[in-house]
Write a protein that holds these residues in place. Structure first.
Motif, PDB file in Angstrom:
ATOM      1  N   ASP A 205       0.815  -1.216   0.000  1.00  0.00           N
ATOM      2  CA  ASP A 205       0.000   0.000   0.000  1.00  0.00           C
ATOM      3  C   ASP A 205       0.847   1.264   0.000  1.00  0.00           C
ATOM      4  O   ASP A 205       0.434   2.290  -0.544  1.00  0.00           O
ATOM      5  CB  ASP A 205      -0.944   0.012   1.206  1.00  0.00           C
ATOM      6  N   SER A 206       2.034   1.209   0.585  1.00  0.00           N
ATOM      7  CA  SER A 206       2.888   2.396   0.587  1.00  0.00           C
ATOM      8  C   SER A 206       3.593   2.599  -0.751  1.00  0.00           C
ATOM      9  O   SER A 206       4.131   3.669  -1.015  1.00  0.00           O
ATOM     10  CB  SER A 206       3.913   2.310   1.718  1.00  0.00           C
ATOM     11  N   LEU A 207       3.602   1.578  -1.623  1.00  0.00           N
ATOM     12  CA  LEU A 207       4.281   1.678  -2.913  1.00  0.00           C
ATOM     13  C   LEU A 207       3.341   1.866  -4.102  1.00  0.00           C
ATOM     14  O   LEU A 207       3.701   2.516  -5.077  1.00  0.00           O
ATOM     15  CB  LEU A 207       5.075   0.389  -3.177  1.00  0.00           C
ATOM     16  N   VAL A 208       2.156   1.274  -4.029  1.00  0.00           N
ATOM     17  CA  VAL A 208       1.334   1.071  -5.213  1.00  0.00           C
ATOM     18  C   VAL A 208       1.026   2.319  -6.044  1.00  0.00           C
ATOM     19  O   VAL A 208       1.346   2.341  -7.211  1.00  0.00           O
ATOM     20  CB  VAL A 208       0.053   0.277  -4.870  1.00  0.00           C
ATOM     21  N   PRO A 209       0.424   3.360  -5.557  1.00  0.00           N
ATOM     22  CA  PRO A 209       0.059   4.404  -6.527  1.00  0.00           C
ATOM     23  C   PRO A 209       1.250   5.152  -7.099  1.00  0.00           C
ATOM     24  O   PRO A 209       1.271   5.479  -8.279  1.00  0.00           O
ATOM     25  CB  PRO A 209      -0.851   5.331  -5.729  1.00  0.00           C
ATOM     26  N   GLU A 210       2.264   5.422  -6.271  1.00  0.00           N
ATOM     27  CA  GLU A 210       3.377   6.261  -6.703  1.00  0.00           C
ATOM     28  C   GLU A 210       4.446   5.527  -7.505  1.00  0.00           C
ATOM     29  O   GLU A 210       4.831   5.954  -8.577  1.00  0.00           O
ATOM     30  CB  GLU A 210       4.066   6.853  -5.471  1.00  0.00           C
ATOM     31  N   HIS A 211       4.958   4.439  -6.944  1.00  0.00           N
ATOM     32  CA  HIS A 211       6.153   3.809  -7.499  1.00  0.00           C
ATOM     33  C   HIS A 211       5.893   2.538  -8.294  1.00  0.00           C
ATOM     34  O   HIS A 211       6.716   2.166  -9.126  1.00  0.00           O
ATOM     35  CB  HIS A 211       7.129   3.462  -6.369  1.00  0.00           C
ATOM     36  N   ALA A 212       4.793   1.833  -8.022  1.00  0.00           N
ATOM     37  CA  ALA A 212       4.602   0.521  -8.646  1.00  0.00           C
ATOM     38  C   ALA A 212       3.138   0.192  -8.825  1.00  0.00           C
ATOM     39  O   ALA A 212       2.272   0.873  -8.293  1.00  0.00           O
ATOM     40  CB  ALA A 212       5.257  -0.547  -7.769  1.00  0.00           C
ATOM     41  N   PHE A 213       2.902  -0.864  -9.591  1.00  0.00           N
ATOM     42  CA  PHE A 213       1.577  -1.464  -9.652  1.00  0.00           C
ATOM     43  C   PHE A 213       1.741  -2.961  -9.410  1.00  0.00           C
ATOM     44  O   PHE A 213       2.816  -3.525  -9.619  1.00  0.00           O
ATOM     45  CB  PHE A 213       0.865  -1.169 -10.978  1.00  0.00           C
ATOM     46  N   VAL A 214       0.675  -3.585  -8.948  1.00  0.00           N
ATOM     47  CA  VAL A 214       0.726  -5.002  -8.594  1.00  0.00           C
ATOM     48  C   VAL A 214       0.606  -5.838  -9.862  1.00  0.00           C
ATOM     49  O   VAL A 214      -0.390  -5.773 -10.571  1.00  0.00           O
ATOM     50  CB  VAL A 214      -0.407  -5.364  -7.601  1.00  0.00           C
ATOM     51  N   LYS A 215       1.660  -6.608 -10.144  1.00  0.00           N
ATOM     52  CA  LYS A 215       1.659  -7.477 -11.316  1.00  0.00           C
ATOM     53  C   LYS A 215       0.954  -8.793 -11.002  1.00  0.00           C
ATOM     54  O   LYS A 215       0.124  -9.250 -11.775  1.00  0.00           O
ATOM     55  CB  LYS A 215       3.099  -7.734 -11.753  1.00  0.00           C
ATOM     56  N   THR A 216       1.299  -9.408  -9.877  1.00  0.00           N
ATOM     57  CA  THR A 216       0.577 -10.592  -9.404  1.00  0.00           C
ATOM     58  C   THR A 216       0.169 -10.344  -7.964  1.00  0.00           C
ATOM     59  O   THR A 216       1.003  -9.957  -7.146  1.00  0.00           O
ATOM     60  CB  THR A 216       1.429 -11.873  -9.476  1.00  0.00           C
ATOM     61  N   PRO A 217      -1.091 -10.545  -7.629  1.00  0.00           N
ATOM     62  CA  PRO A 217      -1.543 -10.281  -6.259  1.00  0.00           C
ATOM     63  C   PRO A 217      -0.943 -11.281  -5.274  1.00  0.00           C
ATOM     64  O   PRO A 217      -0.383 -12.309  -5.658  1.00  0.00           O
ATOM     65  CB  PRO A 217      -3.061 -10.434  -6.352  1.00  0.00           C
ATOM     66  N   ALA A 218      -1.102 -10.979  -4.007  1.00  0.00           N
ATOM     67  CA  ALA A 218      -0.540 -11.830  -2.952  1.00  0.00           C
ATOM     68  C   ALA A 218      -1.161 -13.214  -2.998  1.00  0.00           C
ATOM     69  O   ALA A 218      -2.375 -13.365  -3.103  1.00  0.00           O
ATOM     70  CB  ALA A 218      -0.782 -11.189  -1.596  1.00  0.00           C
ATOM     71  N   HIS A 219      -0.291 -14.221  -2.955  1.00  0.00           N
ATOM     72  CA  HIS A 219      -0.758 -15.600  -2.923  1.00  0.00           C
ATOM     73  C   HIS A 219       0.125 -16.390  -1.954  1.00  0.00           C
ATOM     74  O   HIS A 219       1.288 -16.063  -1.752  1.00  0.00           O
ATOM     75  CB  HIS A 219      -0.747 -16.234  -4.315  1.00  0.00           C
ATOM     76  N   ILE A 220      -0.445 -17.417  -1.366  1.00  0.00           N
ATOM     77  CA  ILE A 220       0.255 -18.209  -0.357  1.00  0.00           C
ATOM     78  C   ILE A 220       0.904 -19.405  -1.036  1.00  0.00           C
ATOM     79  O   ILE A 220       0.251 -20.144  -1.774  1.00  0.00           O
ATOM     80  CB  ILE A 220      -0.715 -18.681   0.739  1.00  0.00           C
ATOM     81  N   ALA A 221       2.206 -19.577  -0.807  1.00  0.00           N
ATOM     82  CA  ALA A 221       2.958 -20.716  -1.322  1.00  0.00           C
ATOM     83  C   ALA A 221       3.715 -21.346  -0.150  1.00  0.00           C
ATOM     84  O   ALA A 221       4.669 -20.758   0.342  1.00  0.00           O
ATOM     85  CB  ALA A 221       3.932 -20.277  -2.407  1.00  0.00           C
ATOM     86  N   THR A 222       3.283 -22.482   0.301  1.00  0.00           N
ATOM     87  CA  THR A 222       3.804 -23.247   1.441  1.00  0.00           C
ATOM     88  C   THR A 222       4.183 -22.380   2.632  1.00  0.00           C
ATOM     89  O   THR A 222       3.359 -22.071   3.457  1.00  0.00           O
ATOM     90  CB  THR A 222       4.978 -24.158   1.033  1.00  0.00           C
ATOM     91  N   ARG A 223       5.428 -21.950   2.724  1.00  0.00           N
ATOM     92  CA  ARG A 223       5.903 -21.195   3.881  1.00  0.00           C
ATOM     93  C   ARG A 223       6.190 -19.730   3.544  1.00  0.00           C
ATOM     94  O   ARG A 223       7.048 -19.097   4.157  1.00  0.00           O
ATOM     95  CB  ARG A 223       7.148 -21.834   4.467  1.00  0.00           C
ATOM     96  N   ARG A 224       5.501 -19.198   2.550  1.00  0.00           N
ATOM     97  CA  ARG A 224       5.696 -17.795   2.186  1.00  0.00           C
ATOM     98  C   ARG A 224       4.447 -17.228   1.541  1.00  0.00           C
ATOM     99  O   ARG A 224       3.640 -17.950   0.985  1.00  0.00           O
ATOM    100  CB  ARG A 224       6.911 -17.608   1.288  1.00  0.00           C
ATOM    101  N   ILE A 225       4.322 -15.913   1.608  1.00  0.00           N
ATOM    102  CA  ILE A 225       3.272 -15.185   0.889  1.00  0.00           C
ATOM    103  C   ILE A 225       4.009 -14.271  -0.093  1.00  0.00           C
ATOM    104  O   ILE A 225       4.868 -13.485   0.310  1.00  0.00           O
ATOM    105  CB  ILE A 225       2.393 -14.354   1.845  1.00  0.00           C
ATOM    106  N   CYS A 226       3.690 -14.384  -1.371  1.00  0.00           N
ATOM    107  CA  CYS A 226       4.418 -13.660  -2.414  1.00  0.00           C
ATOM    108  C   CYS A 226       3.514 -12.683  -3.149  1.00  0.00           C
ATOM    109  O   CYS A 226       2.316 -12.919  -3.300  1.00  0.00           O
ATOM    110  CB  CYS A 226       4.997 -14.625  -3.438  1.00  0.00           C
ATOM    111  N   CYS A 227       4.113 -11.611  -3.626  1.00  0.00           N
ATOM    112  CA  CYS A 227       3.438 -10.602  -4.425  1.00  0.00           C
ATOM    113  C   CYS A 227       4.481  -9.998  -5.361  1.00  0.00           C
ATOM    114  O   CYS A 227       5.609  -9.747  -4.936  1.00  0.00           O
ATOM    115  CB  CYS A 227       2.849  -9.540  -3.509  1.00  0.00           C
ATOM    116  N   THR A 228       4.146  -9.793  -6.623  1.00  0.00           N
ATOM    117  CA  THR A 228       5.093  -9.220  -7.574  1.00  0.00           C
ATOM    118  C   THR A 228       4.650  -7.815  -7.958  1.00  0.00           C
ATOM    119  O   THR A 228       3.494  -7.597  -8.306  1.00  0.00           O
ATOM    120  CB  THR A 228       5.205 -10.090  -8.836  1.00  0.00           C
ATOM    121  N   LEU A 229       5.603  -6.877  -7.912  1.00  0.00           N
ATOM    122  CA  LEU A 229       5.354  -5.484  -8.254  1.00  0.00           C
ATOM    123  C   LEU A 229       6.152  -5.103  -9.482  1.00  0.00           C
ATOM    124  O   LEU A 229       7.278  -5.547  -9.650  1.00  0.00           O
ATOM    125  CB  LEU A 229       5.745  -4.572  -7.087  1.00  0.00           C
TER     126      LEU A 229
END
Length: 154
Positions: free
Chosen positions: A121-145
Motif C-alpha cells: 500500500d505504501s508503494l502502489v500508486p506512486e512507485h509501482a503497480f501489482v503485477k501478481t496479487p498476494a498468494h500463499i505458497a507453502t511457507r511464504r506469501i508472495c506478491c510481484t510489483l
C-alpha cells in the motif's frame, strides 16, 4: 589457380585470413565456404554495406529481484526494505516481495499478510503497480510489483 572455383559462393566481399586473396562470400548458402586459393575455411566478417541479421525474438529487459521480509518485522526494518524496493523499481526491475515463515510462524499468516499489505500500500500508486496479487505458497506469501510509468528513471 587464382580463378574462383565452383565451390566459392558469390555474395559478400571477403579476404582470406591465410593467403590474403579477396573473393565473394554468400551467407545464405548452408555449409562451410572455403577460400578458392588455399582451401581454408572462410568466415563472413567483411560485411560492409550489408545489413546484419537482427534477432527476431524480442527480449525483455526487466529482471525480477526478490525482497524477503519476516512477519514480525519492525517499522525500522520495513522502512529499510521499502527503500530497497523503491531503488529496485527505479532501475526498472520487477520486484517479488515475499514474507517468509519459519518454525511455527505459518500459524501467524494474518500478521504476515498485514505486513505485506502495508508494504504494498505504501508503494502502489506512486512507485509501482501489482503485477501478481498476494498468494500463499507453502511457507511464504508472495506478491510481484512492476514499476509504474511515472517512476521510470526519477
Amino acid at each position: 589457380m587464382n580463378e574462383p572455383s565452383s565451390r566459392t559462393p558469390e555474395g559478400i566481399p571477403h579476404r582470406c585470413d591465410v593467403c590474403g586473396i579477396e573473393f565473394r562470400l554468400n551467407r545464405s548458402l548452408a555449409g562451410d565456404a572455403c577460400c578458392p586459393n588455399c582451401n581454408a575455411l572462410a568466415w563472413p566478417i567483411g560485411e560492409e554495406g550489408h545489413e546484419s541479421q537482427r534477432p527476431s525474438i524480442k527480449t525483455s529487459t526487466a529482471k525480477t529481484k526478490e525482497v524477503r521480509i519476516r512477519p514480525e518485522s519492525e517499522d525500522m526494518d520495513l522502512g529499510d526494505q521499502l527503500h530497497r524496493v523503491i531503488s529496485l523499481l527505479r532501475k526498472q526491475n520487477d520486484v517479488s516481495v515475499s514474507v517468509l515463515f519459519r518454525g511455527r510462524d505459518p500459524e501467524h499468516q494474518v500478521m504476515g499478510k498485514a505486513v505485506l499489505e502495508r508494504l504494498v500500500d505504501s508503494l502502489v500508486p506512486e512507485h509501482a503497480f501489482v503485477k501478481t496479487p498476494a498468494h500463499i505458497a507453502t511457507r511464504r506469501i508472495c506478491c510481484t510489483l512492476s514499476p509504474s510509468k511515472k517512476s521510470g528513471g526519477e
